[in-house]
Design a protein around this motif. Sequence first.
Motif, PDB file in Angstrom:
ATOM      1  N   ILE A 311       0.887  -1.150  -0.042  1.00 16.35           N
ATOM      2  CA  ILE A 311       0.084  -0.104  -0.056  1.00 16.35           C
ATOM      3  C   ILE A 311       0.923   1.043  -0.032  1.00 16.35           C
ATOM      4  N   ASN A 312       0.500   2.319  -0.591  1.00 10.95           N
ATOM      5  CA  ASN A 312       1.428   3.264  -0.914  1.00 10.95           C
ATOM      6  C   ASN A 312       1.933   4.186   0.453  1.00 10.95           C
ATOM      7  N   ASN A 313       1.103   4.246   1.282  1.00  9.69           N
ATOM      8  CA  ASN A 313       1.409   5.308   2.604  1.00  9.69           C
ATOM      9  C   ASN A 313       0.800   4.706   3.722  1.00  9.69           C
ATOM     10  N   ALA A 314       1.346   5.229   4.784  1.00 10.93           N
ATOM     11  CA  ALA A 314       1.042   4.788   6.267  1.00 10.93           C
ATOM     12  C   ALA A 314      -0.565   5.048   6.499  1.00 10.93           C
ATOM     13  N   PRO A 315      -0.943   6.310   6.458  1.00 11.83           N
ATOM     14  CA  PRO A 315      -2.514   6.489   6.648  1.00 11.83           C
ATOM     15  C   PRO A 315      -3.386   5.422   5.836  1.00 11.83           C
ATOM     16  N   GLN A 316      -2.973   5.373   4.675  1.00 10.91           N
ATOM     17  CA  GLN A 316      -3.768   4.282   4.064  1.00 10.91           C
ATOM     18  C   GLN A 316      -3.783   2.832   4.425  1.00 10.91           C
ATOM     19  N   ALA A 340      -2.083  -7.624   8.004  1.00  9.83           N
ATOM     20  CA  ALA A 340      -0.779  -7.017   7.527  1.00  9.83           C
ATOM     21  C   ALA A 340       0.306  -8.149   7.055  1.00  9.83           C
ATOM     22  N   ALA A 341       1.280  -8.073   6.273  1.00  5.63           N
ATOM     23  CA  ALA A 341       2.299  -8.922   6.197  1.00  5.63           C
ATOM     24  C   ALA A 341       3.462  -8.797   7.035  1.00  5.63           C
ATOM     25  N   ASP A 342       4.018  -9.846   7.416  1.00  8.80           N
ATOM     26  CA  ASP A 342       5.017  -9.683   8.650  1.00  8.80           C
ATOM     27  C   ASP A 342       6.164  -9.458   7.730  1.00  8.80           C
ATOM     28  N   ARG A 343       6.625  -8.267   7.568  1.00  8.90           N
ATOM     29  CA  ARG A 343       7.474  -7.626   6.815  1.00  8.90           C
ATOM     30  C   ARG A 343       7.624  -6.112   6.883  1.00  8.90           C
ATOM     31  N   GLY A 345       7.560  -2.213   5.865  1.00  7.13           N
ATOM     32  CA  GLY A 345       6.927  -1.484   4.678  1.00  7.13           C
ATOM     33  C   GLY A 345       5.456  -1.887   5.101  1.00  7.13           C
ATOM     34  N   TYR A 346       4.414  -1.286   3.837  1.00  9.01           N
ATOM     35  CA  TYR A 346       3.183  -1.237   4.081  1.00  9.01           C
ATOM     36  C   TYR A 346       2.388  -2.272   3.234  1.00  9.01           C
ATOM     37  N   PHE A 347       3.042  -3.481   3.429  1.00  7.13           N
ATOM     38  CA  PHE A 347       2.418  -4.577   2.755  1.00  7.13           C
ATOM     39  C   PHE A 347       1.360  -5.155   3.578  1.00  7.13           C
ATOM     40  N   PHE A 348       0.095  -5.629   2.789  1.00  7.34           N
ATOM     41  CA  PHE A 348      -1.069  -6.013   3.353  1.00  7.34           C
ATOM     42  C   PHE A 348      -1.515  -7.108   2.574  1.00  7.34           C
ATOM     43  N   GLN A 349      -1.587  -8.573   3.128  1.00 10.88           N
ATOM     44  CA  GLN A 349      -1.962  -9.590   2.400  1.00 10.88           C
ATOM     45  C   GLN A 349      -3.249  -9.517   1.515  1.00 10.88           C
ATOM     46  N   PRO A 350      -3.129  -9.881   0.241  1.00 12.08           N
ATOM     47  CA  PRO A 350      -4.390  -9.950  -0.627  1.00 12.08           C
ATOM     48  C   PRO A 350      -5.352 -10.638   0.505  1.00 12.08           C
ATOM     49  N   GLY A 369      -7.474  -0.662  -1.411  1.00 17.20           N
ATOM     50  CA  GLY A 369      -6.386  -1.407  -0.894  1.00 17.20           C
ATOM     51  C   GLY A 369      -6.691  -2.842  -1.339  1.00 17.20           C
ATOM     52  N   PRO A 370      -5.854  -3.780  -0.885  1.00 18.98           N
ATOM     53  CA  PRO A 370      -6.093  -5.175  -1.294  1.00 18.98           C
ATOM     54  C   PRO A 370      -6.920  -6.149  -0.540  1.00 18.98           C
ATOM     55  N   ALA A 371      -8.372  -5.726  -0.314  1.00 17.94           N
ATOM     56  CA  ALA A 371      -9.122  -6.430   0.406  1.00 17.94           C
ATOM     57  C   ALA A 371     -10.548  -6.274  -0.171  1.00 17.94           C
ATOM     58  N   LEU A 372     -10.900  -7.299  -0.267  1.00 19.13           N
ATOM     59  CA  LEU A 372     -12.314  -7.634  -1.232  1.00 19.13           C
ATOM     60  C   LEU A 372     -13.342  -8.320  -0.600  1.00 19.13           C
TER      61      LEU A 372
END
Length: 463
Positions: A311-316, A340-343, A345-350, A369-372
């Motif tokens: 995801i591009n930024n912390a607030p998002q 969120a992914a365990d790494r 940065g702002y990675f969120f699991q699909p 964001g990557p959640a549907l």
Amino acid sequence: MTIAGEATPTAGTFGVINPATGEVFAQAPDCTKEQLDAAFDAAQKAQIDWKKDEEKRRQLLRDASAKMFASVSELAPLLMSEQGKPMDKAAEEVFGAGIWLQYYADLEVAPLQIQDDGNAIAHVHRRPMGVVAAITPWNFPLILASWKIAPALRAGNTMVLKPSPYTPLATLKMVEILNEVFPSGVLNAVSGGDELGKWMTAHPTPRKVSFTGSVNAGKHVAAAAATDLKRVTLELGGNDPAIILDDVDPAAVAEKIFWGAFANSGQICSAIKRVYVPEAMHDQVVEALAEQAGKVKMGEGTEEGVQLGPINNAPQFERVKELVKDALDGGATAVAGGAAADRPGYFFQPTIIAGATDGTRIVDEEQFGPALPVIPYRDLDDVIGRANATHFGLSGSVWSNDTERASAVADQLECGTAWVNAHLALAPHQPFGGFKWSGVGVENGPWGLDAFTDIQVRYNQKS
Ligand code: NAD
């Protein structure tokens, strides 16, 4: 920044974060009020000549397009580092901006004759408005800027462009490169925070504000523009529904629906944001989408074969986490992802959310964001009503083997683009815009060019 064709440094700067690491990796210029005045002044002066020669404008837009194609290797890494998208997608975006410049260079338009009789001959001409203030978001900084630059300049306007403070670098570089083509002052770029955007919309020089961003900021832009009767085009948020009809094989459409939602990590205004499925097919659709989510490679843009960035930024990032948590707390299930992914940065699991209902925040609001969420329905008329029961109206899609039946449903969607068996199919010749709170006006096609013009009737008396 580029003002009056000159590389312009600033006294102040602000940090730009690489969302794949969460670390500041560069400093961006922070424009002062005086520098903004200078940019608008340069644009106003440049417009006097720029508006005179349409063929020259077309040729320079062609040259600008070629510059973009030649600059992919310079711009794509910068875009990837500040935006987070994979390198090949960043390259596609640079290339896409070149396509838009080319399209508006080549577009044929002619004055419309509305009268030719014994009395008079009259035509409707399109005249440039003057200086345009253009403001862009962080999800597609270059291509969304090109949607403004290409038609605005083709029409004979000049521009001051401000990218998002999260992604200023590739845009500033792009404008620097394009200034090798355009006369000085025609295309200026400034950077700074939201406050700079407010100064732009309150500034007396621009006659038009072309804005892409959130509904909330769009309303402020409209209010600021109103006091000076500036023209506005607003491309705002969306909460696009995809409605699956009961004749569909979930396995056959899952991949297309998945990418309609998760491209650019879901950070697309017109991405699928909620999927409505017949109750009896809910579990199959959820499983097919979860299978897709499980196959996706997420990672830093430089990694081989990576398909989804952070995801591009912390607030998002915080917002997506919050909306997913809210859905899970409310009884829905994450069949894929969910956190969120365990790494770094702002990675969120699909994330695929099963059993969501209207009234849940992730269904009613734009998650971006990557959640549907997947929402079951029983009655088709009822679900069309639910798809439309929102302030948003950007786009939507209907999925069926029976295209006539799907088209009849698509006709009832209250949104600017209604796709059948597709989503996110966008092109320079298609007008793109939203109903209701998703926007005012359209971009692209001849309509997007008209949006940077005022009508002038030329009436010549014959005798
Ligand atoms: P945002 O509204 O926070 O910011 C967009 C731009 O506007 C930035 O450059 C920002 O600095 C500036 N800005 C913020 N407040 C302002 C104000 N009061 N006056 C003038 N300028 C101001 O949006 P964002 O978070 O950068 O982008 C995400 C949003 O953009 C999402 O809602 C998304 O749906 C929308 N979007 C829409 C389209 C479209 O074409 N419809 C395309 C992409 C993104």
